[in-house]
Write a protein that holds these residues in place. Sequence first.
Motif, PDB file in Angstrom:
ATOM      1  N   SER A 140      36.983 -10.812 -30.329  1.00 43.28           N
ATOM      2  CA  SER A 140      37.126  -9.357 -30.180  1.00 43.28           C
ATOM      3  C   SER A 140      38.441  -8.909 -30.786  1.00 43.28           C
ATOM      4  O   SER A 140      39.398  -9.685 -30.877  1.00 43.28           O
ATOM      5  CB  SER A 140      37.054  -8.963 -28.699  1.00 43.28           C
ATOM      6  N   LEU A 141      38.484  -7.643 -31.205  1.00 44.05           N
ATOM      7  CA  LEU A 141      39.678  -7.064 -31.835  1.00 44.05           C
ATOM      8  C   LEU A 141      39.901  -5.649 -31.326  1.00 44.05           C
ATOM      9  O   LEU A 141      38.941  -4.941 -31.017  1.00 44.05           O
ATOM     10  CB  LEU A 141      39.527  -7.002 -33.357  1.00 44.05           C
ATOM     11  N   CYS A 142      41.166  -5.248 -31.255  1.00 37.93           N
ATOM     12  CA  CYS A 142      41.482  -3.852 -30.940  1.00 37.93           C
ATOM     13  C   CYS A 142      42.834  -3.499 -31.541  1.00 37.93           C
ATOM     14  O   CYS A 142      43.809  -4.240 -31.376  1.00 37.93           O
ATOM     15  CB  CYS A 142      41.504  -3.638 -29.421  1.00 37.93           C
ATOM     16  N   TRP A 143      42.879  -2.376 -32.223  1.00 41.39           N
ATOM     17  CA  TRP A 143      44.135  -1.875 -32.791  1.00 41.39           C
ATOM     18  C   TRP A 143      44.939  -1.147 -31.719  1.00 41.39           C
ATOM     19  O   TRP A 143      44.379  -0.455 -30.866  1.00 41.39           O
ATOM     20  CB  TRP A 143      43.860  -0.895 -33.926  1.00 41.39           C
ATOM     21  N   HIS A 144      46.251  -1.257 -31.798  1.00 39.79           N
ATOM     22  CA  HIS A 144      47.121  -0.365 -31.036  1.00 39.79           C
ATOM     23  C   HIS A 144      47.049   1.015 -31.680  1.00 39.79           C
ATOM     24  O   HIS A 144      46.908   1.123 -32.912  1.00 39.79           O
ATOM     25  CB  HIS A 144      48.568  -0.889 -31.054  1.00 39.79           C
ATOM     26  N   PRO A 145      47.094   2.101 -30.882  1.00 41.95           N
ATOM     27  CA  PRO A 145      46.972   3.446 -31.466  1.00 41.95           C
ATOM     28  C   PRO A 145      47.973   3.751 -32.578  1.00 41.95           C
ATOM     29  O   PRO A 145      47.704   4.595 -33.441  1.00 41.95           O
ATOM     30  CB  PRO A 145      47.207   4.365 -30.256  1.00 41.95           C
ATOM     31  N   SER A 146      49.121   3.061 -32.602  1.00 42.08           N
ATOM     32  CA  SER A 146      50.113   3.287 -33.657  1.00 42.08           C
ATOM     33  C   SER A 146      49.676   2.720 -34.995  1.00 42.08           C
ATOM     34  O   SER A 146      50.218   3.077 -36.046  1.00 42.08           O
ATOM     35  CB  SER A 146      51.447   2.649 -33.249  1.00 42.08           C
ATOM     36  N   GLY A 147      48.710   1.805 -34.973  1.00 39.00           N
ATOM     37  CA  GLY A 147      48.256   1.176 -36.207  1.00 39.00           C
ATOM     38  C   GLY A 147      49.155   0.067 -36.702  1.00 39.00           C
ATOM     39  O   GLY A 147      48.954  -0.435 -37.816  1.00 39.00           O
ATOM     40  N   THR A 148      50.124  -0.353 -35.895  1.00 40.72           N
ATOM     41  CA  THR A 148      51.061  -1.387 -36.332  1.00 40.72           C
ATOM     42  C   THR A 148      50.780  -2.749 -35.718  1.00 40.72           C
ATOM     43  O   THR A 148      51.308  -3.755 -36.185  1.00 40.72           O
ATOM     44  CB  THR A 148      52.503  -0.984 -35.966  1.00 40.72           C
TER      45      THR A 148
END
Length: 266
Positions: free
Chosen positions: A13-21
């Motif tokens: 599974s993967l998930c980005w932090h809202p900042s995109g960093t």
Amino acid sequence: HFVSCDLLGRIISLCWHPSGTLIAAGMMDMIKIFDAESGRATHRLLVERGVGASKSREVVVWSIAFLSDHTIISGDSAGKVQVWDGLTGTLVRTHLVTKWDVLALSSSQDESSVVAGTSEGTVVQFQFLSSNVGQQDKEWVRTRTFKNHSHDVRGLAQTDTAVVSGGMDTQLVVRPLLDKVEKNTQESALRKIAFPHRSLVCCAKKTGLLLFQFPDHLELWRLGESNGHGSPGDSLPVKRKPEKLIQLKRKVCTNVVYLNRSAITL
């Protein structure tokens, strides 16, 4: 391009932090946080295994939510929803919600609510609340459990007023959050949308056969016969009653999800 030399193991599974960093990756027995620019892992979070006999089995991190304050919430095959501090890489709290798997997670737009879907067909809601009235400190508290599915809940989404869930039972369920809507309105009604919209009954007209598709088995019937012919709505004497020819049951814990119409055109 994102290329990492720190990936030793399957990513589930993967998930980005809202900042995109930053990216959080759920793996076997662990969660890794990666810097998106360099591709290097900044933290490795070790996920506890189950208890008893299940302690010898690897834990699959099926789902991850990565929140703005760097909180990471994970769901795994040991039935746990865990809350992590993504800045320090430490475990904050563990919620054991099922004996089976937590397959899906979804956070609300304001990140005050997270819902988890399980292989038991339940949806569990967690909210970021103060444990005592008047206190400023908040924590993730289990608040509601919904049971609207018969099989795995694989997909979840939250709107401003409802939780939308779907899974192996082919139903899309819109469950209103009654604290977010006015009572006795259309928004407060539970809605179920059944899929597939295709027919679950196939007919072989020439041979007079009907094939019924159930979630866990198939039934093949021969239509009955009557004496003579009549107009629509007429009652005719039955010469031969309908007969069940075959019942096919599944051998493994899976569902009958698709049936080709040509299966009974014999």
